[in-house]
Write an enzyme that holds these catalytic residues in place. Structure first.
Site, PDB file in Angstrom:
ATOM      1  N   ARG A  10      18.534  15.125   1.127  1.00  0.00           N
ATOM      2  CA  ARG A  10      19.291  14.044   0.486  1.00  0.00           C
ATOM      3  C   ARG A  10      18.464  12.763   0.528  1.00  0.00           C
ATOM      4  NH1 ARG A  10      20.946   9.049   1.302  1.00  0.00           N
ATOM      5  NH2 ARG A  10      21.570   9.508   3.432  1.00  0.00           N
ATOM      6  N   GLU A  11      18.345  12.138   1.700  1.00  0.00           N
ATOM      7  CA  GLU A  11      17.528  10.916   1.817  1.00  0.00           C
ATOM      8  C   GLU A  11      16.075  11.214   1.422  1.00  0.00           C
ATOM      9  OE1 GLU A  11      18.466   7.643   3.480  1.00  0.00           O
ATOM     10  OE2 GLU A  11      16.598   7.082   2.505  1.00  0.00           O
ATOM     11  N   HIS A  70      26.701  14.361   0.246  1.00  0.00           N
ATOM     12  CA  HIS A  70      26.893  12.918   0.124  1.00  0.00           C
ATOM     13  C   HIS A  70      27.888  12.662  -0.995  1.00  0.00           C
ATOM     14  CE1 HIS A  70      24.405   9.023   0.709  1.00  0.00           C
ATOM     15  NE2 HIS A  70      25.000   9.340   1.825  1.00  0.00           N
ATOM     16  N   ARG A 132      32.550  11.629   7.235  1.00  0.00           N
ATOM     17  CA  ARG A 132      31.814  10.479   7.777  1.00  0.00           C
ATOM     18  C   ARG A 132      31.989   9.311   6.808  1.00  0.00           C
ATOM     19  NH1 ARG A 132      25.616  11.174   7.284  1.00  0.00           N
ATOM     20  NH2 ARG A 132      26.147  10.675   5.142  1.00  0.00           N
ATOM     21  N   THR A 166      20.246   0.068   6.857  1.00  0.00           N
ATOM     22  CA  THR A 166      19.761   0.446   5.521  1.00  0.00           C
ATOM     23  C   THR A 166      18.399  -0.150   5.180  1.00  0.00           C
ATOM     24  OG1 THR A 166      22.082   0.547   4.902  1.00  0.00           O
ATOM     25  CG2 THR A 166      20.515   0.507   3.093  1.00  0.00           C
ATOM     26  N   HIS A 201      21.949   5.656  11.354  1.00  0.00           N
ATOM     27  CA  HIS A 201      21.021   5.956  10.262  1.00  0.00           C
ATOM     28  C   HIS A 201      20.008   4.818  10.217  1.00  0.00           C
ATOM     29  CE1 HIS A 201      20.011   7.735   6.305  1.00  0.00           C
ATOM     30  NE2 HIS A 201      19.825   6.499   5.896  1.00  0.00           N
ATOM     31  N   HIS A 203      16.489   3.102   9.088  1.00  0.00           N
ATOM     32  CA  HIS A 203      15.329   3.066   8.182  1.00  0.00           C
ATOM     33  C   HIS A 203      14.132   2.490   8.928  1.00  0.00           C
ATOM     34  CE1 HIS A 203      16.345   4.527   4.136  1.00  0.00           C
ATOM     35  NE2 HIS A 203      17.562   4.509   4.661  1.00  0.00           N
ATOM     36  N   HIS A 295     -13.194  11.753  26.731  1.00  0.00           N
ATOM     37  CA  HIS A 295     -11.879  12.381  26.602  1.00  0.00           C
ATOM     38  C   HIS A 295     -12.011  13.897  26.633  1.00  0.00           C
ATOM     39  CE1 HIS A 295      -9.242   9.025  24.829  1.00  0.00           C
ATOM     40  NE2 HIS A 295     -10.245   8.490  25.482  1.00  0.00           N
TER      41      HIS A 295
END
Ligand SMILES: [Zn+2]
Length: 385
Positions: A10-11, A70, A132, A166, A201, A203, A295
């Site tokens: 979805r996102e 959604h 939701r 958001t 949620h 971002h 390393h």
């Protein structure tokens, strides 16, 4: 125990230029089911008939995980989602005074009416549906508005309230802390004897999505959203592999099959056209590769000298690369790995010179290329005799 919701389908599809074909969506969902995320957010069925068909086929695949869709605050969107057979629906509507007035031409009372009607309608259609409600751009909206809309949504039947950052606005340890926000919101619910699940949620506009998600976790959030490669609008959201690994290793939330993540990421990367950066934590090509001489040497004695995560938990292997930084100790370690320890010492220095020369051109030498260099150096020695 925290739940993880994956929103790659979805996102993730809101990433500019990303679209997964229906059969790829199903393949991604198969892997998410195997990884064991708690909720697979499969898409927004109203966007196109293809997405509707894909959500339906995912919802009806019989996964162990909850499949969700959604939906805008519209009965027609809810109908389309329910037609797909999902068990979870995410309804969103903004509550900020400015957005309501300029975009929706509504006041908060009107917005709450609309939100509660849709939630009641969805619950009537399917009483065991998990609902939701997300006040869009939650953290930048007036807090009183968020509380009013969330309380109305819960009373109408919403099970989960999602706090959406958001625009990736939150910063841990400041007045814009997700930890403080979640505690404040929980307090408002407690005062009213309400106990919805709280989701978050985050971002990634400031590169702080995972930090904010962990801040929310510390405040006792119930669900965290993430996506493969962190795909999403603009800079995307929380990266799924990083979130699951940290929750497993550092917070004892040991419920996911981390060994499936590499396969999932390869599939998502191939079909989204978004490469996984080489230096990406957990899934990047270089995440478990040691290069610089000191390393490599220290890591060859005990990997934990330069690692805080064991690659085996992800089904990956530690690798060693050589370049202009490599010294004779790292070369000897690499030679042992390819059964060339008995190489003449003078030749070893010739090989090291070649390796450094390749490194100066901006490349690293892996073990298979090292074999070619050894062959060439041996050949050159024979030829020049
Ligand atoms: Zn989002």
């Amino acid at each position: 125990m925290v739940w993880v919701l994956d929103s790659t389908l979805r996102e993730g599809e809101q990433t500019p230029g990303v679209y997964f074909d229906k059969h790829i969506k199903l393949a991604i969902a198969n892997l998410l089911d195997e990884v064991g995320v708690d909720i697979i957010e499969a898409g927004h069925p109203m966007v196109t008939p293809e997405i509707h068909a894909a959500v339906k086929s995912i919802a009806q695949k019989g996964y162990k995980r909850i499949v969700g869709a959604h939906s805008r605050s519209l009965k027609s969107d809810v109908d389309l989602a329910l037609e797909c057979g999902v068990d979870f629906i995410g309804i969103f509507y903004c509550v900020s005074d400015e957005r309501l007035e300029t975009v929706f031409k509504k006041d908060l009372t009107g917005a709450c009416q609309l939100i509660t009607e849709v939630i009641k309608y969805a619950k009537e259609q399917k009483p065991d549906l998990l609902i939701r409600y997300t006040p869009e751009d939650t953290v930048r909206s007036q807090f009183e508005n968020v509380v009013t809309a969330a309380v109305a949504a819960i009373e109408a039947g919403a099970d989960i309230i999602s706090v959406a950052d958001t625009t990736g606005f939150m910063v841990p340890g400041t007045s814009r802390s997700m930890y403080d926000y979640i505690l404040r919101l929980k307090d408002e619910f407690n005062k009213r004897n309400l106990s919805p699940k709280i989701a978050v949620h985050c971002h990634n506009d400031r590169g702080l999505a995972l930090a904010n998600a962990l801040d929310a976790y510390r405040a006792g959030v119930d669900i965290i959203d993430a996506s493969s490669i962190g795909l999403g609008e603009r800079a995307g959201i929380v990266d799924l592999a990083q979130l699951l690994t940290v929750l497993t290793i550092d917070f004892n939330e040991n419920r996911w099959n981390l060994k499936k993540l590499v396969e999932l990421y390869d599939l998502v990367s191939k079909h989204s056209g978004i490469p996984i950066p080489a230096n990406f934590p957990i899934t990047g090509k270089n995440a478990f590769t040691h290069c610089a001489g000191v390393h490599t040497h220290a890591a060859s004695v005990n990997p934990m000298h330069y690692e805080s995560l064991n690659p085996e938990i992800l089904g990956r292997q530690r690798t060693f690369s050589l370049d202009h930084m490599s010294g004779i100790a790292s070369l000897r370690y690499a030679l042992a790995l390819i059964d060339e320890s008995s190489l003449d010492e003078n030749l070893q220095y010739d090989v090291l010179r070649e390796v450094k020369s390749v490194g100066q051109r901006g490349r690293t030498v892996d073990l298979s290329e090292l074999k070619h260099i050894i062959d060439a150096v041996k050949h050159h020695q024979t030829y020049s005799k």
